[in-house]
Design a protein around this motif. Structure first.
Motif, PDB file in Angstrom:
ATOM      1  N   UNK A  95      -0.314  -4.434   0.544  1.00  0.00           N
ATOM      2  CA  UNK A  95      -0.018  -4.902  -0.816  1.00  0.00           C
ATOM      3  C   UNK A  95      -0.211  -6.412  -0.943  1.00  0.00           C
ATOM      4  N   UNK A  96       0.185  -7.136   0.095  1.00  0.00           N
ATOM      5  CA  UNK A  96       0.021  -8.597   0.059  1.00  0.00           C
ATOM      6  C   UNK A  96      -1.457  -8.962   0.018  1.00  0.00           C
ATOM      7  N   UNK A  97      -2.253  -8.313   0.871  1.00  0.00           N
ATOM      8  CA  UNK A  97      -3.683  -8.607   0.909  1.00  0.00           C
ATOM      9  C   UNK A  97      -4.344  -8.251  -0.420  1.00  0.00           C
ATOM     10  N   UNK A  98      -3.895  -7.176  -1.039  1.00  0.00           N
ATOM     11  CA  UNK A  98      -4.436  -6.789  -2.352  1.00  0.00           C
ATOM     12  C   UNK A  98      -4.093  -7.830  -3.412  1.00  0.00           C
ATOM     13  N   UNK A  99      -2.859  -8.360  -3.360  1.00  0.00           N
ATOM     14  CA  UNK A  99      -2.473  -9.380  -4.327  1.00  0.00           C
ATOM     15  C   UNK A  99      -3.304 -10.646  -4.145  1.00  0.00           C
TER      16      UNK A  99
END
Length: 469
Positions: free
Chosen positions: A292-296
């Motif tokens: 999720x962090x990498x997607x953000x």
């Protein structure tokens, strides 16, 4: 003797059975402070007493009581427990001061931590975290054979903080490695003051001052700070120059400057080390959060070559939620908040009234409050950053105390949050965090329902380029 008599026979609040002279100290022999506080809340409710010798600790878990304590700043001030321990090794630092003296010193110390000063720290944060991450990748595992974060990492973290607070930390006459060694040894004696809180202050003071290793490390630190002061670039706006300006106005002595610099470094170093370890631990045990962090980061358009700005960092909502959840779970960042009653008082109403006596030490049990189901709809014992998006919007304002509260709240909390965010950003841009499946983790404490300290055994970082290939 009156205190002992009251403790043994007249205590109106529920408390664990006591021993004469020792109070409840023996309960900490087999249980940590966090476990003891959590056990007492389950057994006695939101308010109970503990005794360390004749000293009465009133333990607070009710958020309405917390709000009242923080509001009555003229009655509840810096706790005597912190003051008496810190004052032995770092006399007259900000944390030990009261009244007008504290207000004056706070105005001096707070300048480099204002929100307007944050942008100038970004490049140092990015550079230093990249060095630390690169070092972890080279060493493969985050910890060394003794299951501690490596000494190289400690040095990088300390150098980062020195550059933030002091500007250029290089002094030709003294190697930075020697300074790091002296600082870590001195920091061990600061820890000693708290881990032996049950001993009389005079005994601890004698034990420390008579130790050759302590005297040598203190002397080297004094010499280093003096040389930093002499070589400071006056045009730079940082902590050392705020102190030097105050020194010119005779608001601070050289010993005051030394005490505040080392105290701030000690607090910042402990927080940085604890928060980074917690972040790595929770990311290693929750791979979906890394995704999720990498997607953000991809959605916002941040890559490893992006020049970070405060505006970009502030757009990373999910990363901020991760930081808040790390703090909520941590037993190290804000372990508890303490205040001393300067006069007799009554807090609460007729249904939950507490009589407070002058000199009582009030312990606000932040871990218990952060994990109280009354305030959190999602399971408070689960690591769920989503709770800070919209799942728990109506919680009491004092149900989450990331950096304490009231007029004694942490003055560097905005810088601390920025530091955590930049660490997560660079970590997730450069690597993915893994945990070896064949290495057992430490046992879960059944009372607080998590590991007391992050277990980084078997945690390693794999560069993003290797993941893709």
């Amino acid at each position: 003797m009156k205190k002992y008599y009251f403790a043994l026979f007249l205590e109106p609040l529920p408390c664990l059975p006591q021993r004469f002279f020792l109070g409840n100290i023996l309960h900490l022999k087999n249980e940590s402070l966090f476990s003891t506080l959590a056990t007492c809340q389950k057994r006695f409710g939101d308010t109970y007493a503990s005794y360390f010798g004749p000293s009465r600790f009133v333990c607070i878990n009710n958020v309405e009581h917390v709000q009242e304590i923080f509001t009555k700043r003229h009655i509840y001030d810096r706790d005597s427990f912190i003051r008496s321990n810190i004052d032995v090794v770092l006399p007259k630092c900000l944390r030990t001061l009261l009244g007008d003296e504290w207000h004056l010193r706070k105005r001096i110390v707070v300048e480099p931590f204002r929100q307007t000063e944050l942008p100038r720290y970004l490049s140092n944060l990015v550079h230093s975290w990249d060095l630390i991450i690169e070092n972890w990748c080279i060493e493969k595992y985050v910890t060394d054979d003794s299951n501690k974060i490596s000494s190289t990492t400690n040095g990088y973290m300390l150098e980062l903080l020195m550059e933030i607070f002091m500007g250029d930390s290089t002094i030709p006459e003294v190697s930075f490695a020697d300074f790091c060694d002296a600082f870590l040894r001195f920091n061990g004696y600061v820890d000693f003051m708290f881990t032996t809180f049950f001993l009389p202050t005079i005994v601890k003071k004698w034990r420390v001052k008579m130790t050759k290793d302590y005297r040598e490390s203190e002397a080297l630190l004094h010499s280093y700070v003096k040389k930093l002061s002499d070589n400071a670039v006056i045009t730079e706006k940082n902590l050392i120059n705020s102190f030097l300006e105050a020194h010119k106005k005779e608001h601070m002595s050289e010993n005051d400057i030394f005490s505040d610099i080392i105290d701030i470094l000690t607090t910042a170093y402990t927080t940085t080390k604890g928060s980074s370890a917690s972040i790595i631990y929770y990311l290693s045990t929750n791979p979906h959060i890394q995704t999720k962090i990498k997607e953000e980061l991809t959605t916002i358009g941040i890559n490893r070559d992006t020049t970070l700005t405060i505006e970009l960092v502030n757009r990373l909502t999910y990363i901020e939620c991760v930081c808040q959840e790390v703090i909520r779970h941590s037993t190290e960042i804000t372990p508890f908040v303490a205040r001393t009653a300067l006069q007799d008082d009554i807090i609460g109403n007729d249904h939950n009234r507490i009589n407070i006596r002058k000199d009582d030490l009030l312990i606000i049990c932040t871990y218990n409050i952060h994990h109280d189901p009354k305030h959190w709809k999602l399971d408070p014992y689960q690591f769920l950053p989503e709770r800070f998006l919209d799942e728990d919007p109506d919680r009491h304002r004092y149900a989450f105390l990331p950096f304490g509260g009231g007029h004694r709240a942490c003055i560097a909390q905005q810088l601390a949050m920025l530091e955590m965010k930049v660490f997560i950003i660079r970590l997730m841009l450069l690597v993915t965090v893994h945990r070896s499946k064949d290495i057992p983790t430490s046992a879960i404490n059944p009372v607080i329902r998590q590991e007391e300290t992050p277990d980084l055994t078997g945690v390693y970082l794999k560069p993003t380029d290797e993941e893709i290939s």
